[in-house]
Design a protein around this motif. Structure first.
Motif, PDB file in Angstrom:
ATOM      1  N   ARG A  97       3.623 -12.880   0.743  1.00  0.00           N
ATOM      2  CA  ARG A  97       4.274 -12.440   1.981  1.00  0.00           C
ATOM      3  C   ARG A  97       5.570 -11.699   1.692  1.00  0.00           C
ATOM      4  NH1 ARG A  97       2.286 -18.153   3.710  1.00  0.00           N
ATOM      5  NH2 ARG A  97       0.291 -17.577   4.698  1.00  0.00           N
ATOM      6  N   LEU A  98       6.328 -12.146   0.715  1.00  0.00           N
ATOM      7  CA  LEU A  98       7.554 -11.442   0.335  1.00  0.00           C
ATOM      8  C   LEU A  98       7.246 -10.043  -0.185  1.00  0.00           C
ATOM      9  CD1 LEU A  98       9.365 -14.413  -1.435  1.00  0.00           C
ATOM     10  CD2 LEU A  98      10.158 -13.265   0.642  1.00  0.00           C
ATOM     11  N   LEU A  99       6.082  -9.894  -0.836  1.00  0.00           N
ATOM     12  CA  LEU A  99       5.650  -8.593  -1.347  1.00  0.00           C
ATOM     13  C   LEU A  99       4.896  -7.778  -0.294  1.00  0.00           C
ATOM     14  CD1 LEU A  99       4.457  -9.671  -4.917  1.00  0.00           C
ATOM     15  CD2 LEU A  99       6.539  -8.388  -4.354  1.00  0.00           C
ATOM     16  N   GLU A 100       4.828  -8.325   0.921  1.00  0.00           N
ATOM     17  CA  GLU A 100       4.150  -7.676   2.049  1.00  0.00           C
ATOM     18  C   GLU A 100       2.686  -7.383   1.726  1.00  0.00           C
ATOM     19  OE1 GLU A 100       6.485  -4.278   3.159  1.00  0.00           O
ATOM     20  OE2 GLU A 100       8.135  -5.507   3.916  1.00  0.00           O
ATOM     21  N   ALA A 101       2.063  -8.356   1.046  1.00  0.00           N
ATOM     22  CA  ALA A 101       0.671  -8.184   0.634  1.00  0.00           C
ATOM     23  C   ALA A 101      -0.289  -9.079   1.397  1.00  0.00           C
ATOM     24  CB  ALA A 101       0.544  -8.476  -0.863  1.00  0.00           C
ATOM     25  N   ALA A 102       0.223 -10.018   2.194  1.00  0.00           N
ATOM     26  CA  ALA A 102      -0.644 -10.947   2.915  1.00  0.00           C
ATOM     27  C   ALA A 102      -1.001 -10.389   4.290  1.00  0.00           C
ATOM     28  CB  ALA A 102       0.043 -12.294   3.050  1.00  0.00           C
TER      29      ALA A 102
ATOM     30  N   HIS B 283      -0.669  -6.626  -9.623  1.00  0.00           N
ATOM     31  CA  HIS B 283      -1.508  -5.632 -10.308  1.00  0.00           C
ATOM     32  C   HIS B 283      -1.230  -4.228  -9.757  1.00  0.00           C
ATOM     33  CE1 HIS B 283      -4.241  -7.344 -13.216  1.00  0.00           C
ATOM     34  NE2 HIS B 283      -4.583  -8.333 -12.403  1.00  0.00           N
ATOM     35  N   GLN B 284      -1.159  -4.111  -8.433  1.00  0.00           N
ATOM     36  CA  GLN B 284      -0.929  -2.809  -7.809  1.00  0.00           C
ATOM     37  C   GLN B 284       0.458  -2.276  -8.138  1.00  0.00           C
ATOM     38  OE1 GLN B 284      -3.240  -0.869  -6.044  1.00  0.00           O
ATOM     39  NE2 GLN B 284      -1.607   0.607  -6.526  1.00  0.00           N
ATOM     40  N   LEU B 285       1.452  -3.148  -8.112  1.00  0.00           N
ATOM     41  CA  LEU B 285       2.814  -2.719  -8.441  1.00  0.00           C
ATOM     42  C   LEU B 285       2.887  -2.216  -9.880  1.00  0.00           C
ATOM     43  CD1 LEU B 285       5.763  -2.450  -7.556  1.00  0.00           C
ATOM     44  CD2 LEU B 285       6.105  -4.844  -8.221  1.00  0.00           C
TER      45      LEU B 285
ATOM     46  N   ASP C 241       1.354   1.136  -9.944  1.00  0.00           N
ATOM     47  CA  ASP C 241       2.211   2.138  -9.312  1.00  0.00           C
ATOM     48  C   ASP C 241       3.252   2.694 -10.276  1.00  0.00           C
ATOM     49  OD1 ASP C 241       0.866   1.846  -6.929  1.00  0.00           O
ATOM     50  OD2 ASP C 241       2.377   0.562  -5.994  1.00  0.00           O
ATOM     51  N   VAL C 242       3.743   1.840 -11.187  1.00  0.00           N
ATOM     52  CA  VAL C 242       4.777   2.285 -12.122  1.00  0.00           C
ATOM     53  C   VAL C 242       4.203   2.587 -13.509  1.00  0.00           C
ATOM     54  CG1 VAL C 242       6.605   1.100 -10.849  1.00  0.00           C
ATOM     55  CG2 VAL C 242       5.453  -0.102 -12.737  1.00  0.00           C
ATOM     56  N   GLY C 243       2.893   2.763 -13.582  1.00  0.00           N
ATOM     57  CA  GLY C 243       2.259   3.209 -14.827  1.00  0.00           C
ATOM     58  C   GLY C 243       2.483   2.300 -16.006  1.00  0.00           C
ATOM     59  N   LEU C 244       2.464   1.004 -15.774  1.00  0.00           N
ATOM     60  CA  LEU C 244       2.921   0.067 -16.796  1.00  0.00           C
ATOM     61  C   LEU C 244       2.171   0.191 -18.118  1.00  0.00           C
ATOM     62  CD1 LEU C 244       4.889  -2.406 -17.164  1.00  0.00           C
ATOM     63  CD2 LEU C 244       2.827  -3.775 -16.900  1.00  0.00           C
ATOM     64  N   THR C 245       0.840   0.162 -18.060  1.00  0.00           N
ATOM     65  CA  THR C 245       0.093   0.135 -19.320  1.00  0.00           C
ATOM     66  C   THR C 245       0.168   1.447 -20.077  1.00  0.00           C
ATOM     67  OG1 THR C 245      -1.946   0.715 -18.137  1.00  0.00           O
ATOM     68  CG2 THR C 245      -1.499  -1.634 -18.506  1.00  0.00           C
ATOM     69  N   SER C 246       0.608   2.515 -19.422  1.00  0.00           N
ATOM     70  CA  SER C 246       0.721   3.800 -20.129  1.00  0.00           C
ATOM     71  C   SER C 246       1.787   3.764 -21.208  1.00  0.00           C
ATOM     72  CB  SER C 246       1.045   4.923 -19.129  1.00  0.00           C
ATOM     73  OG  SER C 246       2.341   4.762 -18.573  1.00  0.00           O
ATOM     74  N   TYR C 247       2.657   2.762 -21.184  1.00  0.00           N
ATOM     75  CA  TYR C 247       3.740   2.687 -22.165  1.00  0.00           C
ATOM     76  C   TYR C 247       3.351   1.912 -23.419  1.00  0.00           C
ATOM     77  CZ  TYR C 247       6.141   4.246 -17.997  1.00  0.00           C
ATOM     78  OH  TYR C 247       6.490   4.946 -16.870  1.00  0.00           O
ATOM     79  N   LEU C 248       2.136   1.376 -23.441  1.00  0.00           N
ATOM     80  CA  LEU C 248       1.732   0.586 -24.599  1.00  0.00           C
ATOM     81  C   LEU C 248       1.606   1.436 -25.858  1.00  0.00           C
ATOM     82  CD1 LEU C 248      -0.906  -1.752 -22.936  1.00  0.00           C
ATOM     83  CD2 LEU C 248       1.237  -2.468 -24.001  1.00  0.00           C
ATOM     84  N   ASP C 249       1.206   2.694 -25.717  1.00  0.00           N
ATOM     85  CA  ASP C 249       1.056   3.543 -26.893  1.00  0.00           C
ATOM     86  C   ASP C 249       2.385   3.745 -27.608  1.00  0.00           C
ATOM     87  OD1 ASP C 249      -1.665   3.913 -26.640  1.00  0.00           O
ATOM     88  OD2 ASP C 249      -1.462   5.691 -25.374  1.00  0.00           O
ATOM     89  N   ASP C 250       3.458   3.878 -26.842  1.00  0.00           N
ATOM     90  CA  ASP C 250       4.766   4.166 -27.436  1.00  0.00           C
ATOM     91  C   ASP C 250       5.560   2.911 -27.774  1.00  0.00           C
ATOM     92  OD1 ASP C 250       4.410   6.920 -27.307  1.00  0.00           O
ATOM     93  OD2 ASP C 250       5.193   7.037 -25.262  1.00  0.00           O
ATOM     94  N   TYR C 251       5.265   1.790 -27.122  1.00  0.00           N
ATOM     95  CA  TYR C 251       6.117   0.614 -27.275  1.00  0.00           C
ATOM     96  C   TYR C 251       5.366  -0.617 -27.774  1.00  0.00           C
ATOM     97  CZ  TYR C 251       9.545   3.400 -24.791  1.00  0.00           C
ATOM     98  OH  TYR C 251      10.428   4.398 -24.431  1.00  0.00           O
ATOM     99  N   GLY C 252       4.214  -0.436 -28.374  1.00  0.00           N
ATOM    100  CA  GLY C 252       3.486  -1.560 -28.920  1.00  0.00           C
ATOM    101  C   GLY C 252       2.615  -1.132 -30.078  1.00  0.00           C
TER     102      GLY C 252
END
Length: 410
Positions: A314-319, A337-339, A342-353
């Motif tokens: 509810r705080l995330l306005e998802a309910a 998961h959606q958030l 939205d910020v392309g999280l897994t796209s940074y794994l190539d450069d930071y892992g």
């Protein structure tokens, strides 16, 4: 549901001694340093020092403070970082610590402070050896100039240190390491690239969510956590999409501060227990490791705390308006998961892992599960995992988020 304070007991609520918040807060760092000493050790990474270091030194100099700099802090500071910075502290007879950066610089500065006033090696103070509140003496005065939004380290009694000799991270927890002053200037976060805005933002959300659902939580940290969850859910996509939006940067800085205040007065839980070994093995920044794990741990845990996870949704306005608590609880992980998407999280794994093959990863799953158990953090989770469940979670995370052909990366 908050866990009430026992009628015959007390709880210690910690927070930085003072918080200087707002655009231009960095201009006051010299004024506060002057309250505590004459010679400052400035602790930063080389990159952050190049961006903001001269400005901080100018403010310190204008207040009559001599400054000695240690700028070799690496992301997820190491035992060697802390020992080397402490050598500079001793050599130059400093009397106040000023950290510049996010959690890595702040944790390195806290580590220097521990060694300055306590006997022993930094590894001796880990909770696995010394227990919680295992730092006997307060650190010297510490001023944390924050540049991320973020780890919340400027508000906490926690220090995370990488031990490269064993490829593990260890945790120090003590009220004696909480900074005296937190300087929160949102202008400094405008230099954050999108990558760091993403995974430090989800890191802060992780802190808030874990603090909220922890079995050690109660009213005060839960109120901090509610504010943080609401702010971060609303403003992280804005700050990521437009890093020059100072309103979004300010709201994110407040949100991550609230998240730090939440988890340091409650606890972290299963996400952090798993993130430390995952980050150590794959050389992931702490925030990114937390962010990768968060939705899976939420999905795993929701059944054990449906009221709490429903409130998060509810705080995330998802309910939906007619959702039962269990239905809303299941939507919480979907919202995260959606958030993350939205910020392309897994796209940074190539450069930071450094993502290994599945076979290589499976070889260390058992060790990571044991390291997670040994950390103690999973015990704070509303659903306590077995070793087998931990291993299954690690494998699920690889197949769904880490592997190059995984759904989240595709």
């Amino acid at each position: 549901m908050a866990h009430p304070t026992p009628a015959n007991g007390t709880r210690l609520v910690v927070s930085p001694g003072q918080v200087v918040l707002g655009t231009g807060a960095i201009e006051e760092v010299g004024e506060y340093a002057d309250l505590y000493g004459n010679r400052a050790l400035l602790v930063a990474t080389e990159q952050i020092d190049e961006i903001h270091g001269d400005r901080v030194r100018e403010q310190l100099s204008a207040a009559g403070i001599e400054t000695v700099s240690y700028t070799d802090v690496r992301p997820d500071p190491t035992v060697e970082n802390i020992e080397a910075a402490y050598d500079v502290w001793q050599r130059d007879e400093c009397d106040v610590i000023v950290t510049l950066g996010g959690g890595s610089s702040i944790d390195a500065g806290k580590g220097v402070g521990i060694l300055a006033t306590n006997d022993g090696h930094i590894r001796d103070f880990g909770v696995d050896r010394a227990g919680y509140e295992g730092v006997p003496n307060p650190t010297p005065p510490l001023i944390a100039v924050n540049t991320t939004a973020g780890t919340g380290s400027e508000a906490t009694r926690s220090v995370v240190v990488s031990d490269e000799s064993t490829d593990t991270k260890f945790l120090i927890v003590s009220k004696n390491v909480v900074p005296d002053v937190a300087v929160e200037d949102p202008e400094l976060t405008r230099s954050l690239p999108q990558s760091h805005t993403a995974f430090t933002g989800i890191d802060a959300l992780t802190h808030a969510i874990e603090a909220y659902v922890s079995v050690k939580s109660y009213g005060v940290p839960q109120d901090f956590a509610r504010g943080a969850i609401r702010r971060i859910g609303r403003w992280l996509p804005v700050a990521w999409a437009n890093g020059d939006d100072i309103e979004a940067r300010t709201e994110m800085m407040i949100g991550q501060l609230q998240a730090g205040q939440a988890f340091t007065n409650s606890s972290v839980a299963l996400v952090h227990g798993m993130a430390r070994p995952l980050g150590a093995q794959l050389h992931l920044p702490h925030g990114l490791a937390n962010a990768i794990l968060l939705p899976y741990v939420m999905e795993f845990s929701a059944m054990a705390a449906p009221e709490e996870y429903a409130e998060i949704a509810r705080l995330l306005e998802a309910a939906e308006p007619g959702d039962t608590d269990r239905e809303a609880a299941d939507r919480a992980s979907e919202a995260v998961h959606q958030l993350c998407a939205d910020v392309g999280l897994t796209s940074y794994l190539d450069d930071y892992g450094e993502i290994p093959s599945r076979e290589e990863y499976l070889d260390v799953v058992g060790k990571m599960a044991q390291d997670a158990i040994d950390s103690g953090s999973p015990d704070n989770n509303p659903r306590k995992p077995t070793r087998e469940e931990l291993e299954e979670l690690f494998v699920t995370v690889y197949d769904n988020a880490l592997a190059p052909d995984s759904p989240r990366r595709a």
